[in-house]
Each structure stands twice: as C-alpha cells, then as structure tokens.
Design an enzyme around this catalytic site. Structure first.
Site, PDB file in Angstrom:
ATOM      1  N   TYR A   1       1.039  -1.440  -0.647  1.00 61.68           N
ATOM      2  CA  TYR A   1      -0.108  -0.103  -0.400  1.00 61.68           C
ATOM      3  C   TYR A   1       0.824   1.246  -0.390  1.00 61.68           C
ATOM      4  O   TYR A   1       0.517   2.059   1.094  1.00 61.68           O
ATOM      5  CB  TYR A   1      -0.490  -0.266   1.357  1.00 61.68           C
ATOM      6  CG  TYR A   1      -1.802  -0.862   1.282  1.00 61.68           C
ATOM      7  CD1 TYR A   1      -2.797  -1.620   0.320  1.00 61.68           C
ATOM      8  CD2 TYR A   1      -1.470  -2.308   2.702  1.00 61.68           C
ATOM      9  CE1 TYR A   1      -3.436  -2.761   0.641  1.00 61.68           C
ATOM     10  CE2 TYR A   1      -2.472  -3.005   2.238  1.00 61.68           C
ATOM     11  CZ  TYR A   1      -3.232  -3.600   1.205  1.00 61.68           C
ATOM     12  OH  TYR A   1      -4.087  -4.606   1.185  1.00 61.68           O
TER      13      TYR A   1
ATOM     14  N   TYR B   1     -12.536  -7.045   5.169  1.00 59.80           N
ATOM     15  CA  TYR B   1     -11.678  -7.480   4.703  1.00 59.80           C
ATOM     16  C   TYR B   1     -11.526  -8.721   4.406  1.00 59.80           C
ATOM     17  O   TYR B   1     -11.269  -9.559   5.044  1.00 59.80           O
ATOM     18  CB  TYR B   1     -10.201  -6.039   5.054  1.00 59.80           C
ATOM     19  CG  TYR B   1      -8.886  -6.491   4.579  1.00 59.80           C
ATOM     20  CD1 TYR B   1      -8.960  -5.883   2.840  1.00 59.80           C
ATOM     21  CD2 TYR B   1      -8.595  -7.370   4.245  1.00 59.80           C
ATOM     22  CE1 TYR B   1      -7.352  -5.922   2.104  1.00 59.80           C
ATOM     23  CE2 TYR B   1      -7.039  -7.558   3.791  1.00 59.80           C
ATOM     24  CZ  TYR B   1      -6.823  -7.190   3.041  1.00 59.80           C
ATOM     25  OH  TYR B   1      -5.956  -7.432   1.774  1.00 59.80           O
TER      26      TYR B   1
ATOM     27  N   ASP C   1     -14.331 -16.541   6.270  1.00 63.14           N
ATOM     28  CA  ASP C   1     -13.117 -15.657   6.619  1.00 63.14           C
ATOM     29  C   ASP C   1     -12.205 -15.697   8.072  1.00 63.14           C
ATOM     30  O   ASP C   1     -12.353 -14.388   8.585  1.00 63.14           O
ATOM     31  CB  ASP C   1     -13.282 -15.105   5.979  1.00 63.14           C
ATOM     32  CG  ASP C   1     -11.207 -14.042   4.922  1.00 63.14           C
ATOM     33  OD1 ASP C   1     -11.268 -14.920   5.943  1.00 63.14           O
ATOM     34  OD2 ASP C   1     -11.453 -13.461   4.518  1.00 63.14           O
TER      35      ASP C   1
ATOM     36  N   LYS D   1      -2.596 -16.955   8.163  1.00 62.80           N
ATOM     37  CA  LYS D   1      -2.193 -15.760   8.773  1.00 62.80           C
ATOM     38  C   LYS D   1      -0.894 -16.946   9.718  1.00 62.80           C
ATOM     39  O   LYS D   1      -0.212 -17.208   9.363  1.00 62.80           O
ATOM     40  CB  LYS D   1      -3.452 -15.251   8.842  1.00 62.80           C
ATOM     41  CG  LYS D   1      -2.991 -13.221   8.146  1.00 62.80           C
ATOM     42  CD  LYS D   1      -3.355 -12.315   8.419  1.00 62.80           C
ATOM     43  CE  LYS D   1      -4.141 -11.451   7.791  1.00 62.80           C
ATOM     44  NZ  LYS D   1      -4.421 -10.724   7.204  1.00 62.80           N
TER      45      LYS D   1
HETATM   46  C1  LIG Z   1      -5.175 -10.834   5.995  1.00 65.96           C
HETATM   47  C2  LIG Z   1      -6.431 -10.981   5.504  1.00 65.96           C
HETATM   48  C3  LIG Z   1      -6.284 -12.154   4.383  1.00 65.96           C
HETATM   49  C4  LIG Z   1      -5.756 -11.884   2.856  1.00 65.96           C
HETATM   50  O1  LIG Z   1      -4.413 -12.957   3.542  1.00 65.96           O
HETATM   51  P1  LIG Z   1      -3.262 -12.361   2.475  1.00 65.96           P
HETATM   52  O2  LIG Z   1      -2.123 -13.340   3.339  1.00 65.96           O
HETATM   53  O3  LIG Z   1      -2.906 -11.448   2.896  1.00 65.96           O
HETATM   54  O4  LIG Z   1      -3.090 -12.518   1.241  1.00 65.96           O
HETATM   55  C5  LIG Z   1      -7.759 -12.189   3.868  1.00 65.96           C
HETATM   56  N1  LIG Z   1      -8.643 -12.061   4.385  1.00 65.96           N
HETATM   57  C6  LIG Z   1      -8.237 -12.148   5.832  1.00 65.96           C
HETATM   58  C7  LIG Z   1      -9.641 -11.315   6.932  1.00 65.96           C
HETATM   59  C8  LIG Z   1      -7.530 -10.984   6.303  1.00 65.96           C
HETATM   60  O5  LIG Z   1      -7.015 -10.710   7.495  1.00 65.96           O
END
Ligand SMILES: *Cc1c(COP(=O)(O)O)cnc(C)c1O
Length: 420
Positions: free
Chosen positions: A18, A142, A246, A275
């Site tokens: 970013y 997000y 997610d 993550k």
């Molecule tokens: C960080 C994140 C993503 C994307 O993961 P990357 O490994 O950065 O591509 C997707 N969804 C959520 C909720 C996130 O916090």
C-alpha cells in the site's frame, strides 16, 4: 550490506505494501527477530505489537518451528501436489479438519487465494443447479487484495471506484452493530430485521454469504455482535445459500475463542484460514468445506504450483502442535485484560473516538487519520513496534508476550493518542 546500503536499494527498487515508489516514509531496517522482539539495524529493540500482521503468535525464531523446518528441508523442500502427496500436507489436513469440524481441506498459497478458492467453490457448488454467482457480505469487511477477494471488501475502504470496470458486483449489508451491545437492544433487532429483508430480497441471485466472523480486521478493526453471525447462518439455511467464514485473521485463538464462529456457536459451509497458520513463518492458507459442499463442487478448478508446500505444511504442523500445548486461552485473556486496563486512559484524549479490546486485539480509533510516521516515532521511542493505518492505532501482540510487554505496548499506544 550495511543499513544505509539496504535503505538506499530499498528506496531505489522496492515496492512496499500500500505504498507509492519511492515510499513517502522510508522503512526501518530490521536485522533480527527473537521471541517477541525485533532488532533494528541501529541496535534498537522493539516489542512487536503486530505479530507481523496477525501471524507470529508464538514469537520469532522459535526453536520448535525452526527445528520443524530444518527437519523437513532434509527430506524435501517441495514437490508438486498434482498426483503426489506427503505426510506434512496430510497431517495438516487432518489437524485442521479436527480443529474446525470441516471435512475437506484445500491448501492455498495465501489468504487472498484461499478466499478466491472459497468463492470458486461457492460458484461451482451452484453451477450444476442454479448457476448463481452473486455474494452477500457486510460493509467494513476485508478479504484480501486479489480481484475476487477485493470485490467483497468494503467498497469505500477497498477503493472499488479504481477498479469498477473489472470487479464483479455483490450485495452489501450495512455494518453490523457492535460486539458489546445488549442482546435485547432494539438496534440489534432492527439490524437483524434489515439483514433478513436484504437476504430475502436477493435470495434468488445469491450463491453464498461471506463474512469475517465477529472481528472485521483490516476493514476497520471493528468487533460485531455474534447474533449477526447466528442470523446469517439461519438465513443461509432458510434460503439455501452457503455461508463462508473468512477466519484468516480471527482463527487460532486471536479473539479469545479458537475461531471467530465459536463466539456464535455456528459452523460455516466453507471456511478460510491463513495468517497464524504457520506461526508467521511461511505463506500458507487453506480453504475448508463440508463433505456436502465438496460433493456438489466436483472438480475444483484450482491448483497452485506450490500447493501443499512441504516446508510450509511442516511448520504449520509444528505451529498447531505448539498452539495445542500452550495455554493460549489464558494467555489471550491475560493480554485482553492488560489491553483493557492499559488503554483505558486513551478514552479521554481529545482526538480519540473509541477504544475497544477483544481477545488479543486492542484498538484506539481516532477522529482523524493519523500521521503514521509521527505515531511510529512515538511508539518506537518507547520500544514498541506498531503499524497504524487510517484512523486506527491498534495492536495484536504475539501470545508469547509477558504482561510487562503488553503494558509497554498499551502505554505506547496511549502516548501516541495524546498527540493527535
Ligand atoms: C489478511 C487477510 C486476508 C488476505 O490474506 P493474505 O495472506 O494477505 O492474502 C483475507 N482475509 C482476511 C480476513 C484477512 O485478515
């Protein structure tokens, strides 16, 4: 290379997240990370308040994680996953299925890719019978930076106007009401009614509903009421659409429960994790689904080159073993208590709009966007690493932080909130 050379080359050639090139604010050169501390090239030691974007929950340079990687390296670093399989990947799939109650595990390279796969699964799941491809989500979310994932990010934060010609259009419900709201608060009931009406109005176009359970991370660090998640589960069942959770940021204990969905006592049809999966060592994510979904998807049209990478799977296995061994629930509760106590003082600062804590996540929301370099100077002078963005000064420390580390992080955040 010395630090000056690294910085010179960084400014000359490197693109940071970013950011424009050259970056407006130069990066800091880090040369070591050990436990919960980062060592900068100038010798400064900083307590890491970010877990490297939710990932490094056990801290850095962990002997068990290092050993898992070294051991795997001697067997094989990588082999293709098409037509071949191996113990690290199979073991990981079994562990993830056991932890989540899901049946099938698709390993992906990153969180965004895991979200793309979840969306593909939902579309392919619908293809044979109704052919729908629209998703419903809530504002403020997000889900990643690839196009499919971006299309369900908050349209304003996610700068949808820059990509309007190429992003698919989905249905957005308003932001859900806050976590702490009373169960019988009329605002909650009104929101749930609105949600039900919106899902009903679009029921014949929807393939799936996708949300971050309970915590909206990079879209604004907001915590929302678990009743919203329960209602989404009911609506998905009622209208025969899939629910995608997610859990990339919320998974593996960060919110005080093992998964965000556990706050609401629900199970999704498709789930994304990433993550913290590898303890912050390597890029790896997974999309999980129920047997019922998998059966209807058939041949899933995805297969990354580095799928099931044995090094990443081995370090994920070691990280999940460590998680099972460490008293993460007590540790997260202790970090939560430390952040609640430590951040309370920030509430009175004139520039502060809100202070909130859930699990090992502490947030100071400001009225106006913060000057990132100025805030970083203040917290770094107090021996803390944070990366604020927009109107958010926030922390999600590694679970391995001591109460003193957490106090130091909170005190640095309070000091930063005093200069807005
Ligand atoms: C960080 C994140 C993503 C994307 O993961 P990357 O490994 O950065 O591509 C997707 N969804 C959520 C909720 C996130 O916090």
């Amino acid at each position: 290379m010395d630090a000056d050379e690294i910085l010179r080359l960084d400014l000359r050639h490197v693109w940071h997240p970013y950011a424009a090139v050259p970056a407006g604010v130069p990066a800091h050169v880090v040369c070591r990370a050990e436990g919960v501390r980062l060592t900068l090239a100038d010798g400064r030691e900083l307590v890491d308040g970010m877990s490297s974007w939710w990932a490094a929950v056990h801290g850095y340079n962990h002997p068990r994680l290092n050993e898992a990687l070294r051991g795997q390296l001697d067997d094989m670093a990588h082999v293709m996953f098409g037509g071949l399989t191996h113990e690290p990947a199979v073991r990981l799939a079994r562990t993830l299925a056991g932890m989540t109650g899901m049946d099938r595990v698709f390993l992906a390279d990153s969180g965004s890719v895991a979200v793309e796969i979840a969306i593909k699964m939902a579309i392919q799941h619908d293809a044979g019978h109704r052919g729908r491809s629209t998703l419903l989500t809530v504002r403020g979310g997000y889900h990643g930076d690839t196009f499919g994932a971006m299309s369900v990010c908050d349209p304003v934060n996610g700068m949808h106007h820059l990509f309007s010609g190429v992003l698919p259009r989905h249905v957005f419900a308003p932001r859900p009401p806050a976590y702490g709201l009373d169960d019988d608060d009329p605002r909650l009931a009104a929101y749930l009614d609105e949600l039900s009406a919106l899902v009903a109005a679009h029921a014949d176009e929807l393939a799936a509903i996708i949300v971050e359970p309970v915590v909206q991370g990079a879209g604004g660090m907001r915590f929302y009421h678990p009743a919203c998640l329960r209602r989404l589960r009911e609506l998905a069942d009622e209208h025969d659409v899939l629910l995608i959770a997610d859990e990339i940021a919320t998974g593996f204990g960060r919110t005080g429960e093992l998964f965000g969905c556990d706050h609401a006592g629900i199970r999704p049809d498709i789930m994304c994790v990433g993550k913290a999966l590898t303890g912050g060592y390597l890029s790896l994510a997974a999309t999980l689904c129920t047997e019922r979904v998998a059966a209807r998807v058939g041949v899933l049209m995805h297969g990354p080159t580095f799928m099931g990478n044995p090094l990443a799977a081995a370090v994920a296995n070691a990280s999940l073993d460590l998680l099972a061994e460490r008293p993460w629930r007590a540790e997260v509760a202790q970090i939560e208590a430390g952040l609640v106590a430590g951040l309370a003082e920030a509430r009175d600062a004139p520039g502060v709009k809100d202070v909130r804590v859930l699990g090992a996540i502490g947030v100071i929301e400001t009225h106006r966007p913060v000057d990132v370099a100025k805030i970083q100077d203040i917290v770094m002078a107090r021996g803390v690493w944070l990366r604020p963005f927009g109107t958010l000064i926030y922390a999600m420390p590694p679970y391995a932080c001591t109460p003193e580390d957490v106090d130091r992080i909170a005190a640095a955040m309070v000091a930063a909130s005093g200069v807005l």
